[in-house]
Enzyme design. Sequence first.
Site, PDB file in Angstrom:
ATOM      1  N   ASP A  10       0.859  -1.172   0.000  1.00  0.00           N
ATOM      2  CA  ASP A  10       0.000   0.000   0.000  1.00  0.00           C
ATOM      3  C   ASP A  10       0.908   1.239   0.000  1.00  0.00           C
ATOM      4  O   ASP A  10       2.114   1.133   0.288  1.00  0.00           O
ATOM      5  CB  ASP A  10      -0.897  -0.047   1.245  1.00  0.00           C
ATOM      6  CG  ASP A  10      -1.650   1.239   1.478  1.00  0.00           C
ATOM      7  OD1 ASP A  10      -2.322   1.703   0.537  1.00  0.00           O
ATOM      8  OD2 ASP A  10      -1.549   1.794   2.591  1.00  0.00           O
ATOM      9  N   ASP A  12      -0.153   5.067   1.147  1.00  0.00           N
ATOM     10  CA  ASP A  12      -0.343   6.013   2.256  1.00  0.00           C
ATOM     11  C   ASP A  12      -0.406   5.303   3.602  1.00  0.00           C
ATOM     12  O   ASP A  12      -1.263   4.448   3.833  1.00  0.00           O
ATOM     13  CB  ASP A  12      -1.620   6.823   2.021  1.00  0.00           C
ATOM     14  CG  ASP A  12      -1.567   7.599   0.712  1.00  0.00           C
ATOM     15  OD1 ASP A  12      -0.836   8.603   0.653  1.00  0.00           O
ATOM     16  OD2 ASP A  12      -2.234   7.183  -0.247  1.00  0.00           O
ATOM     17  N   GLY A  45      -5.336   2.616  -3.202  1.00  0.00           N
ATOM     18  CA  GLY A  45      -6.609   3.211  -3.575  1.00  0.00           C
ATOM     19  C   GLY A  45      -6.413   4.399  -4.507  1.00  0.00           C
ATOM     20  O   GLY A  45      -7.366   4.912  -5.089  1.00  0.00           O
ATOM     21  N   LYS A 186      -8.660  -4.546  -3.491  1.00  0.00           N
ATOM     22  CA  LYS A 186      -7.255  -4.803  -3.811  1.00  0.00           C
ATOM     23  C   LYS A 186      -7.001  -6.303  -3.948  1.00  0.00           C
ATOM     24  O   LYS A 186      -6.200  -6.730  -4.775  1.00  0.00           O
ATOM     25  CB  LYS A 186      -6.356  -4.222  -2.716  1.00  0.00           C
ATOM     26  CG  LYS A 186      -6.351  -2.712  -2.625  1.00  0.00           C
ATOM     27  CD  LYS A 186      -5.374  -2.250  -1.552  1.00  0.00           C
ATOM     28  CE  LYS A 186      -5.381  -0.727  -1.405  1.00  0.00           C
ATOM     29  NZ  LYS A 186      -4.400  -0.265  -0.422  1.00  0.00           N
ATOM     30  N   ASP A 209      -2.237  -0.643   5.803  1.00  0.00           N
ATOM     31  CA  ASP A 209      -2.588  -0.035   7.093  1.00  0.00           C
ATOM     32  C   ASP A 209      -4.022   0.479   7.159  1.00  0.00           C
ATOM     33  O   ASP A 209      -4.520   0.799   8.243  1.00  0.00           O
ATOM     34  CB  ASP A 209      -1.652   1.150   7.379  1.00  0.00           C
ATOM     35  CG  ASP A 209      -2.015   2.360   6.522  1.00  0.00           C
ATOM     36  OD1 ASP A 209      -2.395   3.400   7.082  1.00  0.00           O
ATOM     37  OD2 ASP A 209      -1.944   2.258   5.288  1.00  0.00           O
ATOM     38  N   ASN A 212      -9.290   0.122   3.647  1.00  0.00           N
ATOM     39  CA  ASN A 212      -9.392  -0.463   2.300  1.00  0.00           C
ATOM     40  C   ASN A 212      -8.374  -1.581   2.080  1.00  0.00           C
ATOM     41  O   ASN A 212      -8.331  -2.188   1.011  1.00  0.00           O
ATOM     42  CB  ASN A 212      -9.249   0.620   1.220  1.00  0.00           C
ATOM     43  CG  ASN A 212      -7.896   1.301   1.248  1.00  0.00           C
ATOM     44  OD1 ASN A 212      -7.218   1.329   2.272  1.00  0.00           O
ATOM     45  ND2 ASN A 212      -7.496   1.863   0.132  1.00  0.00           N
TER      46      ASN A 212
END
Length: 260
Positions: A10, A12, A45, A186, A209, A212
């Site tokens: 991921d 962010d 995302g 995802k 984290d 999503n």
Amino acid sequence: MTNKSVIFFDIDGTLLNHDKKMPESTKKAIFKLKELGHEVAIATGRAPFMFKDIRDELDIHTYVSYNGQYVVLDGEVIYQNPLKLNPLEKLTEEALQNNHPVVYMDHEDMKANVPEHEYITESISTLKIKFFPTHDPHYYKSRDIFQSLLFCKEGEEHQYEQAYPDFDFIRWHPVSVDILPKGGSKAKGIEKICKQLGYPEEHQYAFGDGLNDIEMLSTVKNSVAMGNAEEVVKQAAKYVTKSVEDEGILHGLKMVGLLK
């Protein structure tokens, strides 16, 4: 292939810290993985145009974007799952009446259905990216939209969840919610990539984290939640590493045995 793995990260809160900076230890760890022959990919995302700089910096050409709706393998698009047009149009009309702006996003750009709104400014600015949606209320009518953003306060999205069963609504900011095709995630995008690359599940890894990331972390066999993740996200993962601020990526990769 059996001694090599594919690792999805991921962005962010995972690759990037709260200030949207990448820790030096993270960058070095990514290049070490590549040097060892592992496949490194991104699962985010974000829209593709929102993290091209990160892909360039890390020399990564495989990614799951828009929470699984636009998937690229080695620079080639292998899967697309756009939002359904008719319910998106109806949602837009209802949201406009409620003073809830909507942003439409394809693989190249994003456009808002209102000229400006404080919620759009407040949430998009936290991403610290150079892109900002301009005004085009009809943008969604002439192209595939892979994700939309609905801007409303926490709890106000519930009225839309019940009215639009074709969509999933995932909050990413106190005043903004992702609108995704129902069942899109995802995890689904990762499945598309792993199927083509041929990595068995025991050689699939994922770090995340956010809310999503829950399906990704609960689906990928070797999943790692960041120490800065919410408790519900940590519960979905097999492992929990340190915070992104505390060399969490490097620590996690050592924890699962990918780095020494």
